[in-house]
Design a protein around this motif. Sequence first.
Motif, PDB file in Angstrom:
ATOM      1  N   LEU A 253       8.707   0.602  -7.719  1.00 48.53           N
ATOM      2  CA  LEU A 253       9.269   1.330  -6.436  1.00 48.53           C
ATOM      3  C   LEU A 253      10.414   2.021  -6.001  1.00 48.53           C
ATOM      4  O   LEU A 253      12.022   1.780  -6.070  1.00 48.53           O
ATOM      5  N   ALA A 254       9.925   3.140  -7.010  1.00 49.82           N
ATOM      6  CA  ALA A 254      11.210   3.809  -7.545  1.00 49.82           C
ATOM      7  C   ALA A 254      10.761   5.456  -7.825  1.00 49.82           C
ATOM      8  O   ALA A 254       9.088   5.549  -8.103  1.00 49.82           O
ATOM      9  N   THR A 255      11.321   6.127  -7.247  1.00 48.67           N
ATOM     10  CA  THR A 255      10.886   7.965  -7.058  1.00 48.67           C
ATOM     11  C   THR A 255      10.414   7.959  -8.888  1.00 48.67           C
ATOM     12  O   THR A 255      10.843   7.936  -9.931  1.00 48.67           O
ATOM     13  N   GLY A 256       8.965   8.963  -8.473  1.00 52.39           N
ATOM     14  CA  GLY A 256       7.559   9.175  -9.340  1.00 52.39           C
ATOM     15  C   GLY A 256       7.381   8.871  -9.989  1.00 52.39           C
ATOM     16  O   GLY A 256       6.681   8.302 -11.025  1.00 52.39           O
ATOM     17  N   LYS A 257       6.877   7.337  -9.443  1.00 51.86           N
ATOM     18  CA  LYS A 257       6.232   6.149  -9.675  1.00 51.86           C
ATOM     19  C   LYS A 257       5.481   6.170  -8.586  1.00 51.86           C
ATOM     20  O   LYS A 257       5.554   6.476  -7.572  1.00 51.86           O
ATOM     21  N   GLY A 258       4.623   5.294  -8.878  1.00 52.32           N
ATOM     22  CA  GLY A 258       3.164   5.004  -7.956  1.00 52.32           C
ATOM     23  C   GLY A 258       1.723   4.276  -8.727  1.00 52.32           C
ATOM     24  O   GLY A 258       1.873   3.347  -9.046  1.00 52.32           O
ATOM     25  N   VAL A 259       1.199   4.288  -8.038  1.00 52.70           N
ATOM     26  CA  VAL A 259      -0.261   3.260  -8.136  1.00 52.70           C
ATOM     27  C   VAL A 259      -1.219   3.772  -7.972  1.00 52.70           C
ATOM     28  O   VAL A 259      -1.368   4.229  -6.310  1.00 52.70           O
ATOM     29  N   ARG A 260      -2.486   3.752  -8.050  1.00 50.47           N
ATOM     30  CA  ARG A 260      -3.406   4.341  -7.916  1.00 50.47           C
ATOM     31  C   ARG A 260      -4.974   3.365  -7.050  1.00 50.47           C
ATOM     32  O   ARG A 260      -4.692   2.051  -7.268  1.00 50.47           O
ATOM     33  N   TYR A 261      -5.677   4.029  -6.728  1.00 52.90           N
ATOM     34  CA  TYR A 261      -6.638   3.058  -5.607  1.00 52.90           C
ATOM     35  C   TYR A 261      -7.883   3.529  -5.165  1.00 52.90           C
ATOM     36  O   TYR A 261      -7.918   4.545  -5.924  1.00 52.90           O
ATOM     37  N   THR A 262      -8.999   2.314  -5.308  1.00 57.69           N
ATOM     38  CA  THR A 262     -10.047   2.984  -4.941  1.00 57.69           C
ATOM     39  C   THR A 262     -10.603   2.124  -4.414  1.00 57.69           C
ATOM     40  O   THR A 262      -9.936   1.012  -4.148  1.00 57.69           O
ATOM     41  N   GLU A 263     -11.912   2.455  -3.274  1.00 63.15           N
ATOM     42  CA  GLU A 263     -11.877   1.378  -2.045  1.00 63.15           C
ATOM     43  C   GLU A 263     -13.714   1.932  -1.745  1.00 63.15           C
ATOM     44  O   GLU A 263     -13.291   2.963  -1.173  1.00 63.15           O
ATOM     45  N   ARG A 264     -13.775   1.164  -0.591  1.00 62.67           N
ATOM     46  CA  ARG A 264     -15.162   1.050  -0.230  1.00 62.67           C
ATOM     47  C   ARG A 264     -14.948   0.139   1.277  1.00 62.67           C
ATOM     48  O   ARG A 264     -14.338  -1.209   1.374  1.00 62.67           O
ATOM     49  N   THR A 265     -15.399   0.697   2.311  1.00 65.49           N
ATOM     50  CA  THR A 265     -14.942   0.240   3.583  1.00 65.49           C
ATOM     51  C   THR A 265     -16.330  -0.249   3.861  1.00 65.49           C
ATOM     52  O   THR A 265     -17.337   0.882   3.802  1.00 65.49           O
ATOM     53  N   SER A 266     -16.620  -2.007   4.396  1.00 68.69           N
ATOM     54  CA  SER A 266     -18.348  -1.666   4.812  1.00 68.69           C
ATOM     55  C   SER A 266     -18.211  -2.268   6.244  1.00 68.69           C
ATOM     56  O   SER A 266     -17.793  -2.307   7.293  1.00 68.69           O
ATOM     57  N   LEU A 267     -19.308  -1.680   7.226  1.00 72.79           N
ATOM     58  CA  LEU A 267     -19.275  -1.474   8.313  1.00 72.79           C
ATOM     59  C   LEU A 267     -20.272  -2.332   8.876  1.00 72.79           C
ATOM     60  O   LEU A 267     -21.288  -2.617   8.371  1.00 72.79           O
TER      61      LEU A 267
END
Length: 323
Positions: free
Chosen positions: A72-86
């Motif tokens: 957790l530092a300024t200029g950094k991050g993380v990527r994600y993908t997700e799928r929601t099922s009903l």
Amino acid sequence: MHDPFFRHARMPEEGLVVDACSPASSSLLNRVPMNRISAGLALATAATIVTAVPTQAQAAPKNPVAAVKKQLATGKGVRYTERTSLIYQGERDIFVRRSGKLGFRKGGVAASDSTGKFNIRASDVPEDAPELLKGLARPERTIWVGGTSYLSGGLWQEVLPGDKKWFKVKNGPTGGIPGSAGQPLNVAEPATLRTMLKNARPVPGGYAGKISIRDLRKVSPWFRNTLQIESYPAKVLRTQITWKLSVNAKGLPTKLVSTFPIGIMDGNPKKNELLSVDTHYSDWGSRITIKAPAGATDKPEEGKEDTLKAIEQLDGVTTGVGG
């Protein structure tokens, strides 16, 4: 209390109530009762989310809280993908697909950029349906910076002036309308992750547990900003989100599956009406820049004020249009 999924399917422009009683098909607009799920959104082609665990058990997974805090530092991050099922009366169907990235600051999340789409094809929507309903078949992008949301596509396309691409909402939702059905647990928030792990148990490859809406709401700004529900009835606050977290050798989250009643959004959680969100994380600590887009407007196209108010009811946001 706001209902992020249009508890009623009446569209303001033409007063149309979409028929949810047509013969069963693979269309999201033909299978789930309108007044229980959302604006004519119903079940799509059946799909099972794979939740297989690693074959090699980890006796003592590394502490994810410590691992995440290091990122957790300024200029950094993380990527994600997700799928929601009903999950409705025992059937599991894809509801929403999303992808995006989180931008960090010291100690937490500073911004996000996400694109989501309901599992609806344009061909699923009747030709004579209101344009607002047709908007649900288009992708929506949300950039969230400093508590302000910038929204493009989806339903927002119906209210934007012709020369504008972004609608600006102060104190807006983190993920727009599709984000209301996204991952409620943000593992990039140390307090949220710590609360999740408090009563969790180790499982092969990670941890599993439950967290109540009451506890999550207390510790997670992300959860509060995503659903934007001012108050919950007691039965919702007692409702548990069941989750399973996978981590890598460094302790960083790689996958999170959470399951909870969709009724936490309208105050009526039921055991046979659930959302299950499968989120995959990558590129922890990568360089990520998220900026507010230029040229955004907070004013709808002239004559579209009523349409905007209808979107507000759907998304639980307040734009201040019309007083």
